[in-house]
Design a protein around this motif. Sequence first.
Motif, short mmCIF file in Angstrom:
data_model
loop_
_atom_site.label_atom_id
_atom_site.label_comp_id
_atom_site.label_asym_id
_atom_site.label_seq_id
_atom_site.Cartn_x
_atom_site.Cartn_y
_atom_site.Cartn_z
N ILE A 199 0.93 -1.18 0.05
CA ILE A 199 -0.14 0.07 0.04
C ILE A 199 0.81 1.21 0.03
CG2 ILE A 199 -1.64 1.31 1.38
CD1 ILE A 199 -2.91 -1.35 2.16
N ASP A 200 0.57 2.02 -0.96
CA ASP A 200 1.11 3.48 -1.03
C ASP A 200 0.33 4.07 -2.14
OD1 ASP A 200 1.95 2.86 -3.56
OD2 ASP A 200 4.13 2.19 -3.10
N THR A 201 0.54 5.32 -2.11
CA THR A 201 -0.34 6.29 -3.11
C THR A 201 -0.48 5.92 -4.62
OG1 THR A 201 1.38 8.01 -3.22
CG2 THR A 201 -0.05 8.25 -1.66
N ALA A 202 0.72 5.28 -5.04
CA ALA A 202 0.81 5.10 -6.61
C ALA A 202 -0.14 3.55 -6.65
CB ALA A 202 2.19 4.82 -6.87
N PHE A 203 0.10 2.52 -5.63
CA PHE A 203 -0.77 1.37 -5.73
C PHE A 203 -2.11 1.86 -5.49
CE2 PHE A 203 -2.35 -2.56 -3.21
CZ PHE A 203 -2.30 -3.35 -4.29
N MET A 204 -2.73 2.43 -4.79
CA MET A 204 -4.04 2.81 -4.35
C MET A 204 -4.46 3.40 -5.55
SD MET A 204 -4.49 1.61 -1.49
CE MET A 204 -6.31 2.09 -1.63
N ASP A 205 -3.76 4.23 -6.20
CA ASP A 205 -4.33 5.08 -7.58
C ASP A 205 -4.69 4.01 -8.51
OD1 ASP A 205 -5.02 7.54 -8.63
OD2 ASP A 205 -3.29 6.85 -10.14
N ARG A 206 -3.89 3.01 -8.68
CA ARG A 206 -4.08 1.90 -9.63
C ARG A 206 -5.37 0.92 -9.38
NH1 ARG A 206 1.55 1.05 -9.24
NH2 ARG A 206 1.27 -0.85 -8.06
N LEU A 207 -5.58 1.05 -7.99
CA LEU A 207 -6.95 0.33 -7.47
C LEU A 207 -8.36 1.23 -7.94
CD1 LEU A 207 -5.58 -1.47 -4.40
CD2 LEU A 207 -5.63 -2.17 -6.83
N LEU A 208 -8.25 2.42 -8.03
CA LEU A 208 -9.61 3.18 -8.10
C LEU A 208 -9.88 3.21 -9.52
CD1 LEU A 208 -8.53 6.38 -6.21
CD2 LEU A 208 -9.71 4.38 -5.61
N SER A 209 -11.28 3.16 -9.65
CA SER A 209 -12.06 3.08 -10.76
C SER A 209 -12.69 4.21 -10.94
CB SER A 209 -12.91 1.85 -11.03
OG SER A 209 -13.85 2.08 -12.07
N LYS A 210 -12.48 4.99 -11.94
CA LYS A 210 -12.91 6.19 -12.33
C LYS A 210 -14.20 6.50 -12.95
CE LYS A 210 -10.94 10.92 -13.84
NZ LYS A 210 -10.79 11.48 -12.43
N CYS A 211 -15.20 6.98 -12.13
CA CYS A 211 -16.51 7.11 -12.71
C CYS A 211 -16.87 8.50 -13.33
CB CYS A 211 -17.35 7.15 -11.52
SG CYS A 211 -17.62 5.51 -10.63
N THR A 212 -16.28 9.60 -12.71
CA THR A 212 -16.48 10.92 -13.38
C THR A 212 -15.22 11.74 -13.38
OG1 THR A 212 -17.21 12.04 -11.36
CG2 THR A 212 -18.88 10.82 -12.60
N ASP A 213 -15.22 12.96 -13.54
CA ASP A 213 -13.99 13.72 -13.44
C ASP A 213 -13.53 13.97 -11.92
OD1 ASP A 213 -13.72 14.25 -16.01
OD2 ASP A 213 -14.53 16.16 -15.96
N HIS A 214 -14.39 13.94 -11.12
CA HIS A 214 -14.21 14.28 -9.49
C HIS A 214 -14.44 12.78 -8.78
CE1 HIS A 214 -13.37 18.46 -9.94
NE2 HIS A 214 -14.43 18.63 -10.58
N LEU A 215 -15.03 11.97 -9.34
CA LEU A 215 -15.40 10.87 -8.43
C LEU A 215 -14.91 9.41 -8.94
CD1 LEU A 215 -17.16 9.76 -6.27
CD2 LEU A 215 -18.89 9.16 -7.86
N SER A 216 -14.30 8.88 -8.06
CA SER A 216 -13.77 7.38 -8.31
C SER A 216 -14.38 6.32 -7.32
CB SER A 216 -12.13 7.11 -8.20
OG SER A 216 -11.77 8.26 -9.07
N ILE A 217 -14.26 5.21 -7.64
CA ILE A 217 -14.78 4.10 -6.60
C ILE A 217 -13.73 3.11 -6.21
CG2 ILE A 217 -16.95 4.34 -7.13
CD1 ILE A 217 -17.02 1.49 -8.55
N LEU A 218 -13.73 2.69 -5.13
CA LEU A 218 -13.02 1.57 -4.66
C LEU A 218 -13.91 0.43 -4.40
CD1 LEU A 218 -10.03 0.60 -4.10
CD2 LEU A 218 -10.27 1.53 -1.73
N ALA A 219 -14.07 -0.65 -5.45
CA ALA A 219 -15.06 -1.39 -5.42
C ALA A 219 -14.77 -2.84 -4.49
CB ALA A 219 -15.60 -1.69 -6.73
N ALA A 220 -15.72 -3.38 -4.19
CA ALA A 220 -15.67 -4.75 -3.68
C ALA A 220 -15.91 -5.74 -4.50
CB ALA A 220 -17.01 -4.96 -2.52
N PRO A 221 -15.04 -7.01 -4.58
CA PRO A 221 -15.20 -7.76 -5.37
C PRO A 221 -16.41 -8.59 -5.41
CG PRO A 221 -14.10 -8.66 -3.24
CD PRO A 221 -13.96 -7.30 -3.21
N ALA A 222 -17.09 -8.93 -4.43
CA ALA A 222 -18.71 -9.34 -4.30
C ALA A 222 -18.55 -10.55 -5.00
CB ALA A 222 -19.41 -8.45 -5.30
N THR A 223 -17.56 -11.51 -4.31
CA THR A 223 -17.57 -12.92 -4.58
C THR A 223 -17.05 -13.54 -3.32
OG1 THR A 223 -15.04 -12.78 -5.00
CG2 THR A 223 -16.39 -12.51 -7.05
N LEU A 224 -17.56 -14.88 -3.27
CA LEU A 224 -17.54 -15.71 -2.22
C LEU A 224 -16.58 -16.80 -2.25
CD1 LEU A 224 -21.35 -16.15 -1.76
CD2 LEU A 224 -20.04 -14.29 -1.06
#
Length: 425
Positions: A228-253
């Motif tokens: 975990i660092d800022t670069a790693f976290m940035d790669r995990l984010l999914s961009k939705c809009t110019d100002h909004l990103s999500i850090l999604a759950a896998p939703a798997t079991l």
Amino acid sequence: MIKHAIQPAETEIAAEGPIAQDEHIAPAPRVSIQAFCETVETAAAIQAAGEDRRLAKAHLKIQMGGVKAAIEAYQASPTPNVVMLEAEARGNDILTGLDKLAEVCDAGTRVIVTGRTNDVIFYRELVRRGVSDYLMAPVGTIDVVRAVCGLFAATDAKPLGRIIAVVGAKGGVGASAIAHNIGWAIAGDLNIDSVVTDLDLAFGTAGLDYNQDPPQGIADAVFSPDRIDTAFMDRLLSKCTDHLSILAAPATLERVYDFAAESFEAVFDSLRSTIPCIVLDVPHQWTGWTKRTLIGADDILVVAAPDLANLRNTKNLVDLLRGSRPNDHKPFYCLNQVGMPKRPEIKQADFAKALEDEPLAVIPFEPQLFGTAANNGQMIAEIASNHRVAETFRQLAQVLTGRTEAKRQRKSLFSPLLEKLRRSA
């Protein structure tokens, strides 16, 4: 540099209380703090500050004796990151003691002085000697928290992001939908760069609600704490809009999601170091990490439906959080799915009486609106931007980000609609 200017002699000390709703005190990092007090009142205030959530990572030690005890203690031992000194003496005696302390104080140690001398010349002498902060006695708990945390919030540094936690008082009350719509409003209407973080790893719906299917997300971070660092976290984010990103759950079991109480801390610390606002979609469960997440958030919104179980659970949650966060404003709560036809409901007034607080918002039961949005992977503002519910989310976004003061209405905005629904049921 001293942050608090000396107050005029006739100024009265304000009564201590929780911080203002729009005041955002960023937490202190892992530092060592040693305090040398002369009165039990100051020692008690510092001890209480050490139990505040913003100083949870700091290691605090308190002893009596003031400046003289500090000088003696550091003759043969290194000084910590922060030294707090209470000085009951006046002007020149304090300065003489600080000069002696400087001879045994390590470079880089920051000093906070508490005293009763209220004089501009004395203030300037403290500044010249490099004292970081001066607090006028008597000090309160939040004064100490603000002073210590302020030492590590450089004026030229980017402020740490605000964490908003949204949790349901019961399963199925729509807390996730509300969290996601609030995140959308913060990013879209307030133009604040934001991340919605879905903490329900097994069944999270952020990806569905935003019509995103990211290959990575929160699970990749929490199961790889060493990366975990800022670069790693940035790669995990999914961009939705110019100002909004999500850090999604896998939703798997495929795996079981059991976590230690501190498992998400590195994730939150990394996010808040670069992103102004983080909205946490907290699942309805009671574990060490969910409790720690709620207590550590800057703002909390409990979502409840108008029934007895929700009333009980909301009261339990709010009471626990109030007790665990004595220096913060009260947790907010809102009522959702109000006015469902043919369903007996607990009245808004009964919630307010039990919780000794009005709800921040009352959202009506709108199955067509919310169902369409969920099935389309859209937010309420996308399909009905002028709807009163969309405006409610904008107002919630403003309050939870400190942009406006909470105005809890005794009579709900939707009261006429709800009454009409009840009559037709």
